[in-house]
Design a protein around this motif. Structure first.
Motif, PDB file in Angstrom:
ATOM      1  N   LYS A 124       0.854  -6.005  -8.342  1.00 23.09           N
ATOM      2  CA  LYS A 124       0.135  -5.433  -9.478  1.00 23.09           C
ATOM      3  C   LYS A 124      -1.258  -6.025  -9.603  1.00 23.09           C
ATOM      4  O   LYS A 124      -1.416  -7.247  -9.657  1.00 23.09           O
ATOM      5  N   ARG A 125      -2.264  -5.157  -9.615  1.00 20.99           N
ATOM      6  CA  ARG A 125      -3.635  -5.600  -9.857  1.00 20.99           C
ATOM      7  C   ARG A 125      -3.823  -5.942 -11.334  1.00 20.99           C
ATOM      8  O   ARG A 125      -2.988  -5.634 -12.179  1.00 20.99           O
ATOM      9  N   LYS A 126      -4.936  -6.561 -11.648  1.00 21.52           N
ATOM     10  CA  LYS A 126      -5.239  -6.931 -13.031  1.00 21.52           C
ATOM     11  C   LYS A 126      -5.326  -5.700 -13.927  1.00 21.52           C
ATOM     12  O   LYS A 126      -4.976  -5.750 -15.118  1.00 21.52           O
ATOM     13  N   ASP A 127      -5.775  -4.564 -13.359  1.00 19.03           N
ATOM     14  CA  ASP A 127      -5.913  -3.341 -14.149  1.00 19.03           C
ATOM     15  C   ASP A 127      -4.599  -2.576 -14.299  1.00 19.03           C
ATOM     16  O   ASP A 127      -4.555  -1.487 -14.882  1.00 19.03           O
ATOM     17  N   GLY A 128      -3.505  -3.133 -13.770  1.00 23.25           N
ATOM     18  CA  GLY A 128      -2.202  -2.517 -13.933  1.00 23.25           C
ATOM     19  C   GLY A 128      -1.769  -1.635 -12.778  1.00 23.25           C
ATOM     20  O   GLY A 128      -0.603  -1.215 -12.712  1.00 23.25           O
ATOM     21  N   TYR A 130      -0.519  -0.705  -9.099  1.00 23.79           N
ATOM     22  CA  TYR A 130       0.229  -1.348  -8.020  1.00 23.79           C
ATOM     23  C   TYR A 130      -0.339  -0.908  -6.679  1.00 23.79           C
ATOM     24  O   TYR A 130      -0.618   0.271  -6.464  1.00 23.79           O
ATOM     25  N   ILE A 131      -0.505  -1.877  -5.788  1.00 25.81           N
ATOM     26  CA  ILE A 131      -1.021  -1.582  -4.456  1.00 25.81           C
ATOM     27  C   ILE A 131      -0.073  -2.135  -3.401  1.00 25.81           C
ATOM     28  O   ILE A 131       0.543  -3.179  -3.600  1.00 25.81           O
ATOM     29  N   PRO A 132       0.069  -1.435  -2.269  1.00 29.77           N
ATOM     30  CA  PRO A 132       0.910  -1.955  -1.184  1.00 29.77           C
ATOM     31  C   PRO A 132       0.152  -3.023  -0.403  1.00 29.77           C
ATOM     32  O   PRO A 132      -1.043  -2.878  -0.134  1.00 29.77           O
ATOM     33  N   LEU A 158      -3.046  -2.581   1.756  1.00 28.01           N
ATOM     34  CA  LEU A 158      -2.723  -1.391   2.550  1.00 28.01           C
ATOM     35  C   LEU A 158      -2.972  -0.092   1.790  1.00 28.01           C
ATOM     36  O   LEU A 158      -2.490   0.970   2.194  1.00 28.01           O
ATOM     37  N   SER A 159      -3.731  -0.161   0.709  1.00 32.86           N
ATOM     38  CA  SER A 159      -4.038   1.045  -0.060  1.00 32.86           C
ATOM     39  C   SER A 159      -4.711   2.081   0.838  1.00 32.86           C
ATOM     40  O   SER A 159      -5.631   1.755   1.595  1.00 32.86           O
ATOM     41  N   GLY A 160      -4.239   3.318   0.769  1.00 33.78           N
ATOM     42  CA  GLY A 160      -4.801   4.377   1.602  1.00 33.78           C
ATOM     43  C   GLY A 160      -4.227   4.396   3.004  1.00 33.78           C
ATOM     44  O   GLY A 160      -4.515   5.312   3.784  1.00 33.78           O
ATOM     45  N   ILE A 161      -3.435   3.377   3.338  1.00 32.31           N
ATOM     46  CA  ILE A 161      -2.829   3.288   4.675  1.00 32.31           C
ATOM     47  C   ILE A 161      -1.322   3.506   4.587  1.00 32.31           C
ATOM     48  O   ILE A 161      -0.759   4.316   5.321  1.00 32.31           O
TER      49      ILE A 161
END
Length: 250
Positions: A124-128, A130-132, A158-161
């Motif tokens: 989870k990023r600070k802005d809420g 979620y990224i792989p 891995l966002s976008g991947i």
């Protein structure tokens, strides 16, 4: 397997860089605060951190963490290492990390940087959002008894991947898989097997040989081999590697 993996190659450069390691060694006493640990080989979508295992102390995290997670170096604290993991991913990652910790606490001369822990999951990023991410971790420094004292990790966004929510965990030693876990595995429930078969399948999951199992359980190798064949037949799988890679003992 790992040799053609760009992220792994970057990780290998990081863990094998003697200047990097000597800086860590020389700065442990002063909390790493006096040393520039920026690493030029990182890709734009990567950051890394160093953890002291005995108290899960976050000794260092690279400034690139802000670009990827939204948290600055000073905002990132040890609890976020687990707290940022997606709730649906946490149980499997917790299990994998416990296993990695158990390996790291073994007093074993073979414990070195060739042990690599590879995991992918969501944080989870600070802005809420979620990224792989893909995570590689390995031994940085052992204590006087030979147990893992510090480990280092490189995280790749891995966002976008990566488009799906699959979790994959693999532990390697000298490029060979020694542990595997993912959220696509079949569940192996204890009631499917006899008491003796459950004892043997536990060792099979840990890649213990028939000779070693026989010695531990005071059985003949022939008896163990017979149990192993029966286990594979009951579970409708081909071999022990199929068991390790595609099933979870629950």
């Amino acid at each position: 397997m790992l040799k053609n993996d760009t992220t792994f190659n970057t990780f290998q450069k990081l863990i094998n860089n003697q200047y990097f390691d000597s800086n860590i060694d020389n700065s442990i006493d002063n909390g790493l605060s006096q040393v520039d640990l920026n690493y030029s080989e990182l890709l734009p979508n990567q950051y890394y951190y160093i953890v002291r295992t005995k108290d899960i102390h976050l000794s260092y995290i690279s400034p690139e963490v802000e670009h990827i997670t939204g948290y600055t170096q000073s905002e990132w604290y040890p609890e976020l290492l687990r707290g940022s993991i997606h709730p649906e991913d946490r149980s499997i990652i917790d299990k994998a990390i416990r296993e990695a910790y158990n390996i790291g606490q073994q007093v074993d001369k073979k414990l070195d940087s060739s042990f690599v822990f590879k995991l992918n999951y969501r944080i989870k990023r600070k802005d809420g959002e979620y990224i792989p991410v893909l995570r590689y971790s390995s031994l940085l420094k052992k204590d006087k008894t030979g147990k893992m004292l510090y480990y280092k990790t490189i995280i790749t966004d891995l966002s976008g991947i990566k488009k799906d929510n699959t979790i994959d965990v693999k532990f390697y030693h000298k490029n060979k898989i020694i542990y595997s876990l993912n959220n696509n595995k079949k569940l192996l429930r204890k009631e499917l097997l006899s008491k003796r078969e459950n004892e043997i399948v536990y060792y099979m999951f840990n890649n213990v040989t028939s000779e070693e199992i026989a010695e531990k359980l005071c059985l003949s190798k022939h008896t163990v081999d017979t149990h192993r064949r029966n286990i594979l037949k009951k579970l409708e799988i081909k071999n022990t590697m199929d068991l390790i890679l595609n099933m979870v003992l629950v």
